[in-house]
Design an enzyme around this catalytic site. Structure first.
Site, short mmCIF file in Angstrom:
data_model
loop_
_atom_site.label_atom_id
_atom_site.label_comp_id
_atom_site.label_asym_id
_atom_site.label_seq_id
_atom_site.Cartn_x
_atom_site.Cartn_y
_atom_site.Cartn_z
N SER A 146 0.84 -1.20 0.00
CA SER A 146 0.00 0.00 0.00
C SER A 146 0.88 1.26 0.00
CB SER A 146 -0.96 -0.04 1.19
OG SER A 146 -1.97 0.93 1.05
N GLU A 239 -9.31 -3.44 -6.69
CA GLU A 239 -8.73 -2.34 -5.92
C GLU A 239 -8.93 -0.99 -6.61
OE1 GLU A 239 -4.95 -2.55 -4.11
OE2 GLU A 239 -4.66 -4.66 -4.61
N HIS A 269 -7.91 -4.67 -1.89
CA HIS A 269 -6.68 -4.00 -1.49
C HIS A 269 -5.98 -4.76 -0.37
CE1 HIS A 269 -3.96 -0.63 -0.98
NE2 HIS A 269 -4.22 -0.60 0.31
#
Length: 297
Positions: A146, A239, A269
């Site tokens: 991320s 995502e 995600h």
């Protein structure tokens, strides 16, 4: 086909949290980390040790059967606001165990108390500490998820600018690499409560504190990847940040980087963390291990 575990998770995906007032952030972060560590604990057979390395906070995750003379530098995600090296213990320890490599997880300062470029500078300093501690560049791998995936790319750009030897390879999962939030998928992938445009805008603003979002050290998608080590890019097809990973892979390829892009159908995600028992997670983490085995010597 998408696994039942992943399909079941679609209905219970945690929503991206609102940012509370700064005064209550530390307590809220700790509470969230404690809940996360209880649900996704450190994998059996992996020990953890909090350390300070040249003034930088980090946690060693050491598998019992770790290979010698190799190390991973792991940078966690959390939109620059949330989580920690301890809060990510579940996914980090799984990666360490699969790779059989001691993993040093950076515990960088979080925004807004610690704004850009603090986390990038801490990542660079921790990498330099690893070099001075005897690890050869071709025995170090950088991994991030991320926001941490974007930070891995930013750290590589900063290391290159300083003329330092780059690590053997890099792995980024579900990367947040464009803080201008111009990725098309942010708006057209709507079934991703883990990440929202409003949440990204708010966290980005707290992190940058008015700094130009197009600065390559903030948004590495705008950087020059020429000379980068081999990269593995993993992303889920559900995502909002899908576009960031696709553009990272394209940018790396155009720069002549040996890049491998893996898009996991139906995954949300950072599914590696949220759905540890899914076969998609097992495949993704095994792929990380195979990639590191191929590129570390």
């Amino acid at each position: 086909m998408v696994s039942k575990q992943m399909r079941d998770f679609w209905a219970v995906c945690p929503a991206m949290p609102d940012i509370p007032p700064v005064a209550s952030l530390p307590a809220e972060r700790q509470a969230r980390d404690e809940r996360t560590m209880q649900r996704y604990p450190t994998l059996a057979g992996v020990t953890s040790e909090a350390v300070r390395c040249d003034g930088v906070s980090a946690i060693w995750y050491r598998p019992n059967n770790a290979r010698s003379d190799h190390a991973i530098l792991y940078i966690h995600g959390g939109a620059f606001i949330w989580s920690s090296a301890a809060g990510h213990c579940g996914v980090i320890s799984r990666v360490a165990a699969e790779c059989r490599i001691d993993t040093l997880a950076l515990d960088y300062g979080l925004a807004p108390e610690h704004a850009f470029p603090g986390p990038v500078e801490e990542g660079v300093r921790l990498y330099k500490w690893m070099l001075t501690s005897g690890y050869k560049p071709d025995a170090i791998s950088l991994i991030g998820d991320s926001a941490g995936g974007g930070l891995v790319l930013s750290v590589l750009l900063a290391l290159k600018a300083e003329g330092l030897p780059l690590p053997a390879c890099g792995v980024i999962a579900s990367a947040y690499a464009d803080l201008t939030n111009a990725g098309e998928s942010i708006d057209w992938i709507t079934k991703d409560p883990c990440v929202t445009r409003e949440g990204l805008d708010a966290c980005r603003d707290q992190y940058l504190q008015g700094h130009d979002a197009a600065d390559p050290l903030a948004s590495p998608i705008f950087g020059d990847f020429t000379g980068f080590p081999p990269l593995l890019v993993q992303v889920g097809s559900r995502e909002r940040l899908l576009s960031d990973s696709l553009r990272v892979a394209a940018t790396a390829d155009a720069a002549g980087v040996d890049v491998r892009l893996e898009v996991y159908d139906g995954c949300v995600h950072l599914w590696h963390w949220w759905v540890p028992d899914a076969p998609e997670t097992a495949r993704a983490i095994k792929s990380v291990g195979d990639f590191l085995s191929e590129h570390t010597h």
